[in-house]
Enzyme design. Structure first.
Site, PDB file in Angstrom:
ATOM      1  N   LYS A 125       0.821  -1.222   0.000  1.00 56.25           N
ATOM      2  CA  LYS A 125       0.000   0.000   0.000  1.00 56.25           C
ATOM      3  C   LYS A 125       0.855   1.272   0.000  1.00 56.25           C
ATOM      4  CE  LYS A 125      -3.982  -2.258   2.238  1.00 56.25           C
ATOM      5  NZ  LYS A 125      -5.010  -2.166   3.313  1.00 56.25           N
ATOM      6  N   TYR A 165     -12.262  -2.075  -3.846  1.00 59.42           N
ATOM      7  CA  TYR A 165     -12.811  -2.326  -2.508  1.00 59.42           C
ATOM      8  C   TYR A 165     -14.340  -2.254  -2.481  1.00 59.42           C
ATOM      9  CZ  TYR A 165      -8.355  -2.522   0.076  1.00 59.42           C
ATOM     10  OH  TYR A 165      -7.132  -2.897   0.596  1.00 59.42           O
ATOM     11  N   ASN A 172      -2.201   0.329   6.622  1.00 57.39           N
ATOM     12  CA  ASN A 172      -1.659  -0.895   7.225  1.00 57.39           C
ATOM     13  C   ASN A 172      -0.776  -1.711   6.280  1.00 57.39           C
ATOM     14  OD1 ASN A 172      -3.700  -1.831   5.637  1.00 57.39           O
ATOM     15  ND2 ASN A 172      -4.832  -2.874   7.245  1.00 57.39           N
ATOM     16  N   HIS A 203      -2.175  -5.385   1.501  1.00 52.79           N
ATOM     17  CA  HIS A 203      -3.462  -6.044   1.291  1.00 52.79           C
ATOM     18  C   HIS A 203      -3.180  -7.493   0.908  1.00 52.79           C
ATOM     19  CE1 HIS A 203      -7.336  -7.144  -0.489  1.00 52.79           C
ATOM     20  NE2 HIS A 203      -6.610  -7.703  -1.440  1.00 52.79           N
ATOM     21  N   GLU A 252      -9.699 -10.350  -7.705  1.00 52.85           N
ATOM     22  CA  GLU A 252      -8.645  -9.347  -7.510  1.00 52.85           C
ATOM     23  C   GLU A 252      -7.483  -9.484  -8.503  1.00 52.85           C
ATOM     24  OE1 GLU A 252      -7.594  -9.637  -3.365  1.00 52.85           O
ATOM     25  OE2 GLU A 252      -9.502  -8.781  -2.721  1.00 52.85           O
TER      26      GLU A 252
HETATM   27  P1  ATP Z   1      -7.090  -6.050   3.216  1.00 52.19           P
HETATM   28  O1  ATP Z   1      -8.429  -6.362   2.602  1.00 52.19           O
HETATM   29  O2  ATP Z   1      -6.538  -4.704   2.838  1.00 52.19           O
HETATM   30  O3  ATP Z   1      -6.102  -7.166   2.999  1.00 52.19           O
HETATM   31  P2  ATP Z   1      -8.052  -6.949   5.759  1.00 52.19           P
HETATM   32  O4  ATP Z   1      -8.663  -8.077   5.000  1.00 52.19           O
HETATM   33  O5  ATP Z   1      -7.148  -7.268   6.906  1.00 52.19           O
HETATM   34  O6  ATP Z   1      -7.254  -5.988   4.803  1.00 52.19           O
HETATM   35  P3  ATP Z   1     -10.634  -5.653   5.680  1.00 52.19           P
HETATM   36  O7  ATP Z   1     -11.629  -5.817   6.769  1.00 52.19           O
HETATM   37  O8  ATP Z   1     -10.843  -6.385   4.397  1.00 52.19           O
HETATM   38  O9  ATP Z   1      -9.194  -6.000   6.306  1.00 52.19           O
HETATM   39  O10 ATP Z   1     -10.516  -4.100   5.399  1.00 52.19           O
HETATM   40  C1  ATP Z   1      -9.927  -3.627   4.197  1.00 52.19           C
HETATM   41  C2  ATP Z   1      -9.055  -2.450   4.514  1.00 52.19           C
HETATM   42  O11 ATP Z   1      -9.878  -1.389   4.995  1.00 52.19           O
HETATM   43  C3  ATP Z   1      -8.033  -2.669   5.653  1.00 52.19           C
HETATM   44  O12 ATP Z   1      -6.857  -3.289   5.254  1.00 52.19           O
HETATM   45  C4  ATP Z   1      -7.779  -1.258   6.093  1.00 52.19           C
HETATM   46  O13 ATP Z   1      -6.892  -0.577   5.194  1.00 52.19           O
HETATM   47  C5  ATP Z   1      -9.157  -0.638   5.974  1.00 52.19           C
HETATM   48  N1  ATP Z   1      -9.906  -0.726   7.233  1.00 52.19           N
HETATM   49  C6  ATP Z   1     -10.417  -1.835   7.819  1.00 52.19           C
HETATM   50  N2  ATP Z   1     -11.054  -1.551   8.966  1.00 52.19           N
HETATM   51  C7  ATP Z   1     -10.945  -0.201   9.121  1.00 52.19           C
HETATM   52  C8  ATP Z   1     -11.376   0.720  10.105  1.00 52.19           C
HETATM   53  N3  ATP Z   1     -12.067   0.331  11.177  1.00 52.19           N
HETATM   54  N4  ATP Z   1     -11.068   2.029   9.930  1.00 52.19           N
HETATM   55  C9  ATP Z   1     -10.378   2.451   8.847  1.00 52.19           C
HETATM   56  N5  ATP Z   1      -9.931   1.632   7.881  1.00 52.19           N
HETATM   57  C10 ATP Z   1     -10.205   0.324   8.014  1.00 52.19           C
HETATM   58 MG    MG Z   2      -9.838  -7.777   3.229  1.00 53.90          MG
END
Ligand code: ATP
Ligand code: MG
Length: 138
Positions: A9, A49, A112, A115, A126
């Site tokens: 990211k 997303y 974070n 992804h 994806e």
């Molecule tokens: P990713 O899909 O990016 O691999 P993930 O599967 O761990 O991450 P998801 O629940 O799919 O988490 O959320 C997608 C992305 O949205 C997260 O990686 C983060 O960047 C963002 N995100 C998730 N929860 C929050 C939150 N509570 N506040 C802000 N951003 C969030």
């Molecule tokens: Mg995810």
């Protein structure tokens, strides 16, 4: 053999840790099948997303993901989806296990570092979102 999509990211690209992250994939038996640096528009990131469209952080997440270049990678290996998720650590870096990518490089729950596809179905959406068959040369 399984394939998964990884994204380094914008926060991690800015920190100059692309190599550090790619090294973790390679040293844990994941093969780089395709890789490129791109910059998404807000619309691209919203499309990627789309599953999160009802979540309160959706617009902000798409803004962040389009704020700078990202590196998109197709990883291949045995149980690649789970292996990548294990290497990534929990979504919230404060909760991520020691030694995971997010524990070491992420700033907060939104910014974070990486992804990773969370299922075979997600990976099937994806990977072609970013890569054509001609780019899967390895
Ligand atoms: P990713 O899909 O990016 O691999 P993930 O599967 O761990 O991450 P998801 O629940 O799919 O988490 O959320 C997608 C992305 O949205 C997260 O990686 C983060 O960047 C963002 N995100 C998730 N929860 C929050 C939150 N509570 N506040 C802000 N951003 C969030
Ligand atoms: Mg995810």
């Amino acid at each position: 053999m399984e394939q998964t999509l990884s994204i380094i990211k914008p926060d991690a690209v800015k920190k100059n840790v692309i190599g550090e992250i790619v090294k973790r994939f390679e040293s844990n038996g994941l093969k780089i099948k395709a890789m490129k640096m791109i910059k998404m528009s807000q619309k691209d990131a919203e499309g990627f997303y789309y599953v999160h469209r009802e979540r309160p952080f959706y617009k902000s997440l798409a803004e962040f993901m389009s704020s700078g270049p990202v590196v998109v990678i197709v990883l291949e290996g045995k149980d690649a989806i789970k292996k990548n998720r294990d290497l990534m650590g929990a979504t919230d870096p404060k909760k991520a296990d020691k030694g995971t990518i997010r524990a070491d490089f992420a700033d907060n729950i939104e910014q974070n570092a990486v992804h990773g596809s969370d299922s075979v179905e997600s990976a099937k959406f994806e990977i072609p979102f970013f890569f054509s068959s001609m780019e899967m040369v390895n």
